[in-house]
Write an enzyme that holds these catalytic residues in place. Structure first.
Site: not given
Ligand code: CO8
Length: 258
Positions: A66, A109, A112, A132
């Site tokens: 998400a 998400g 999911e 999460e």
């Molecule tokens: N939401 C928003 N932006 C994201 C997300 C995300 N889930 N994932 C990646 N991005 C963005 C990054 O912020 C980055 O943007 P910017 O260039 O502007 O900084 C861009 O995508 C590229 O990402 P990275 O530079 O981080 O790429 P890497 O190759 O270094 O890393 C990862 C890839 C490991 C996937 C890393 O991006 C990461 O850990 N992402 C988040 C994963 C995560 O935690 N997902 C779960 C999300 S929460 C959810 O789905 C359920 C609901 C929970 C609610 C949470 C409320 C706060």
């Protein structure tokens, strides 16, 4: 091919393809993506020329979750009153079978959404996780329920409590995905699978999806009865008559409803 804000939508024969397309955010699922995916899926569902849908992302990410940035500052009452994520339920009400094709990250998400698909095909690069817990929350698009049903309590607890990722091989071993293929073959395999589904008689296809899904909603006895009644109902279709006649006559069936 049709341009939306967050997805690419195209058709190939009887298959509708939805490609998540927010590369700069690794296909993070924001409200606009929810709107576009649900609208595209509903349009394909309403189109009699479409018999199966493929949902995919990019090489690097199916979806990295998400959209965290969109949610981060929201209050509890705001999340509750907006019923955040409830809109995704509409995706699970699509009757046309959906083949999910996952390469790279399917996190939060993204995992999911993948689990909402009917047949899930993973590239060998796929990584599944519910991270999460690292953000101070828990899965919110069905992960604690669908992951547990898919892989059982042991693996689901492990993933949801630690946030660790599964690679494609573990996902296949655990029953999370239907198949794993080399990344270069992912889309072809998903399209072939979708074409196969789309070529089958539609009444039976829709009944089959409803019957399998009933396994998650009912007792065994109720589910078996539901299945048997659907089975009986299919004897009212031309396709049943044709399919069984073609078998007896040792020829290819010519189905009416596809
Ligand atoms: N939401 C928003 N932006 C994201 C997300 C995300 N889930 N994932 C990646 N991005 C963005 C990054 O912020 C980055 O943007 P910017 O260039 O502007 O900084 C861009 O995508 C590229 O990402 P990275 O530079 O981080 O790429 P890497 O190759 O270094 O890393 C990862 C890839 C490991 C996937 C890393 O991006 C990461 O850990 N992402 C988040 C994963 C995560 O935690 N997902 C779960 C999300 S929460 C959810 O789905 C359920 C609901 C929970 C609610 C949470 C409320 C706060």
């Amino acid at each position: 091919s049709d341009q939306h804000d967050t997805v690419l939508v195209e058709t190939r024969g009887r298959v509708g393809i939805i490609t998540l397309n927010r590369p700069r955010a690794l296909n993070a699922l924001d409200a606009a993506t929810l709107r576009d995916v649900v609208a595209a899926a509903a349009a394909f569902d309403a189109d009699p020329a479409i018999g199966a849908i493929v949902l995919t992302g990019s090489e690097k990410a199916f979806a990295a979750g998400a959209d965290i940035k969109e949610m981060a500052a929201r209050s509890g009452p705001e999340m509750f009153l907006a019923d955040w994520f409830a809109g995704w339920d509409a995706f699970t009400r699509v009757r046309t079978p959906v083949v999910g094709a996952v390469a790279g990250y399917a996190l939060g998400g993204g995992c999911e959404l993948a689990m909402m698909c009917d047949v899930l095909i993973a590239a060998d690069t796929a990584r599944f996780g519910q991270p999460e817990i690292n953000l101070g929350v828990i899965p919110g698009m069905g992960g604690s329920q669908r992951l547990t049903r898919a892989v059982g309590k042991a693996k689901a607890m492990d993933m949801v409590l630690t946030g660790r990722q599964m690679d494609a091989a573990e996902a296949e071993r655990s029953g999370l995905v239907s198949r794993v293929v080399p990344a270069a073959e992912l889309l072809d395999e998903a399209l072939r699978t979708a074409e196969t589904i789309a070529a089958r008689p539609l009444p039976a296809t829709l009944a089959a999806k409803e019957a399998v899904n009933a396994a998650f909603e009912t007792t065994l006895a109720q589910g078996v009865l539901f299945e048997r009644r659907l089975f009986h109902a299919l004897f009212a279709t031309e396709d049943q008559k044709e399919g069984m006649a073609a078998f007896a006559e040792k020829r290819e069936p010519r189905f009416t409803h596809r």
